[in-house]
Design a protein around this motif. Structure first.
Motif, mmCIF file in Angstrom:
data_model
loop_
_atom_site.group_PDB
_atom_site.id
_atom_site.type_symbol
_atom_site.label_atom_id
_atom_site.label_comp_id
_atom_site.label_asym_id
_atom_site.label_seq_id
_atom_site.Cartn_x
_atom_site.Cartn_y
_atom_site.Cartn_z
ATOM 1 N N VAL A 157 0.851 -1.190 0.000
ATOM 2 C CA VAL A 157 0.000 0.000 0.000
ATOM 3 C C VAL A 157 0.886 1.239 0.000
ATOM 4 N N ALA A 158 0.711 2.078 -1.014
ATOM 5 C CA ALA A 158 1.481 3.315 -1.116
ATOM 6 C C ALA A 158 0.742 4.495 -0.493
ATOM 7 N N LYS A 159 -0.597 4.465 -0.577
ATOM 8 C CA LYS A 159 -1.417 5.529 0.000
ATOM 9 C C LYS A 159 -2.702 4.920 0.559
ATOM 10 N N LEU A 160 -3.259 5.607 1.550
ATOM 11 C CA LEU A 160 -4.460 5.123 2.234
ATOM 12 C C LEU A 160 -5.514 6.214 2.209
ATOM 13 N N ILE A 166 0.435 3.346 10.853
ATOM 14 C CA ILE A 166 0.227 3.782 9.472
ATOM 15 C C ILE A 166 1.349 4.742 9.091
ATOM 16 N N GLN A 167 2.134 4.362 8.099
ATOM 17 C CA GLN A 167 3.326 5.127 7.713
ATOM 18 C C GLN A 167 3.230 5.717 6.311
ATOM 19 N N MET A 204 -8.645 10.701 14.082
ATOM 20 C CA MET A 204 -7.741 9.936 13.225
ATOM 21 C C MET A 204 -6.623 10.832 12.694
ATOM 22 N N HIS A 205 -6.988 12.038 12.312
ATOM 23 C CA HIS A 205 -6.002 12.981 11.789
ATOM 24 C C HIS A 205 -4.917 13.270 12.826
ATOM 25 N N GLN A 206 -5.312 13.363 14.083
ATOM 26 C CA GLN A 206 -4.354 13.624 15.163
ATOM 27 C C GLN A 206 -3.402 12.445 15.370
ATOM 28 N N SER A 207 -3.870 11.226 15.090
ATOM 29 C CA SER A 207 -3.099 10.028 15.430
ATOM 30 C C SER A 207 -2.312 9.433 14.261
ATOM 31 N N GLN A 227 0.292 9.973 11.363
ATOM 32 C CA GLN A 227 1.310 10.849 10.791
ATOM 33 C C GLN A 227 1.108 10.979 9.281
ATOM 34 N N ASN A 228 1.462 12.135 8.760
ATOM 35 C CA ASN A 228 1.397 12.368 7.313
ATOM 36 C C ASN A 228 -0.020 12.175 6.778
ATOM 37 N N SER A 229 -1.015 12.624 7.557
ATOM 38 C CA SER A 229 -2.406 12.534 7.116
ATOM 39 C C SER A 229 -2.958 13.923 6.833
#
Length: 269
Positions: free
Chosen positions: A116-119, A210-211, A233-236, A238-240
């Motif tokens: 998975v490259a993006k979520l 989630i990286q 979710m945004h707070q938890s 990274q890179n979201s």
């Protein structure tokens, strides 16, 4: 193109594969209690923009087999892994709606984001779907228990009532009947057991795993998974990025389908 992927003995998952020649792949994981056809208005447009769209029916739903057990997030995430490996998918965007978002999060943690490259998390039922003493958001456990009881007592009425809070815009009677029909196709047993997973599972420890770049797409008027869940979710993660949909409820993929398709395509690139 539709076909089946065997994920364990006696369990075959239905796969709809649109524009398989493209190298830009989106694997869609639908939410409870529907099936891959809920993404019809993505499958109509995104392939024309150069994307390969793969929709699956999770076990117990749509055209997939209906085993008695296997509806935990762990097992459902394992099914995703087998599909990805069987199809030889690489560098995909994993896009999950509602419970499909929760399964996608578990996949990222349990399988280290394999291929998975993006979520993309779409109205995801996370970090938790139900309230806890230390988590005052989402549905109450009693509300989900009532849904489980209603599933066993009068599933068509339960689905109809649930559909009434799903979208935040006017819908034609024909569309409501079509969407209601997606839920009716499912196994009643799977419908109830997935509600148990929604009620009991906790994804708070999964989120830091989630990286990859993550787009959190969430309706501001969501009555199923309130917008605050998207903020958490945004707070938890990274890179979201958090992309609010001002005029959408839980069904943002339809309430604001043009914006949804554009934002998803922009995120993937």
């Amino acid at each position: 193109m539709g076909y089946y992927v065997k994920v364990e003995k006696g369990v075959n998952i239905y796969v709809e594969d649109i524009n398989p020649a493209s190298t830009k792949t989106i694997l869609f994981v639908h939410g409870w209690p529907a099936n891959h056809q809920m993404f019809e208005y993505q499958f109509n447009h995104l392939p024309a923009m150069g994307y390969r769209c793969i929709g699956i029916d999770i076990r117990g739903f749509g055209k997939s087999n209906r085993p008695w057990d296997g509806y935990s997030y762990d097992r459902l995430a394992d099914d995703i892994r087998i599909i990805i490996d069987t199809l030889g998918l690489e560098n995909i965007t994993l896009a999950g709606h509602s419970m499909g978002g929760a399964i996608s999060i578990r996949y990222m943690a349990r399988h280290s984001g394999h291929q998975v490259a993006k979520l993309a998390l779409i109205g995801a039922a996370a970090p938790i779907f139900t309230q806890r003493p230390d988590f005052p958001y989402g549905k109450t456990i009693e509300e989900v228990n009532n849904l489980i009881e209603s599933t066993y007592a009068d599933r068509p009425k339960m689905l109809s009532d649930f559909g009434d809070i799903f979208f935040a815009r006017y819908l034609t009677k024909s569309f409501i009947e079509w969407f209601h029909g997606l839920g009716l196709i499912a196994s009643g047993n799977a419908t109830a057991k997935c509600l148990v997973s929604l009620r009991d599972e906790d994804l708070r420890n999964d989120l830091p795993h989630i990286q990859v770049p993550t787009a959190i797409m969430h309706g501001k008027q969501d009555k199923v998974c309130p917008f605050v869940l998207g903020e958490l979710m945004h707070q938890s993660i990274q890179n979201s990025i958090l992309i609010p949909f001002e005029y959408s409820g839980h069904g943002l993929f339809y309430c604001e389908k043009d914006k949804f398709n554009q934002e998803l395509a922009r995120f993937i690139g």
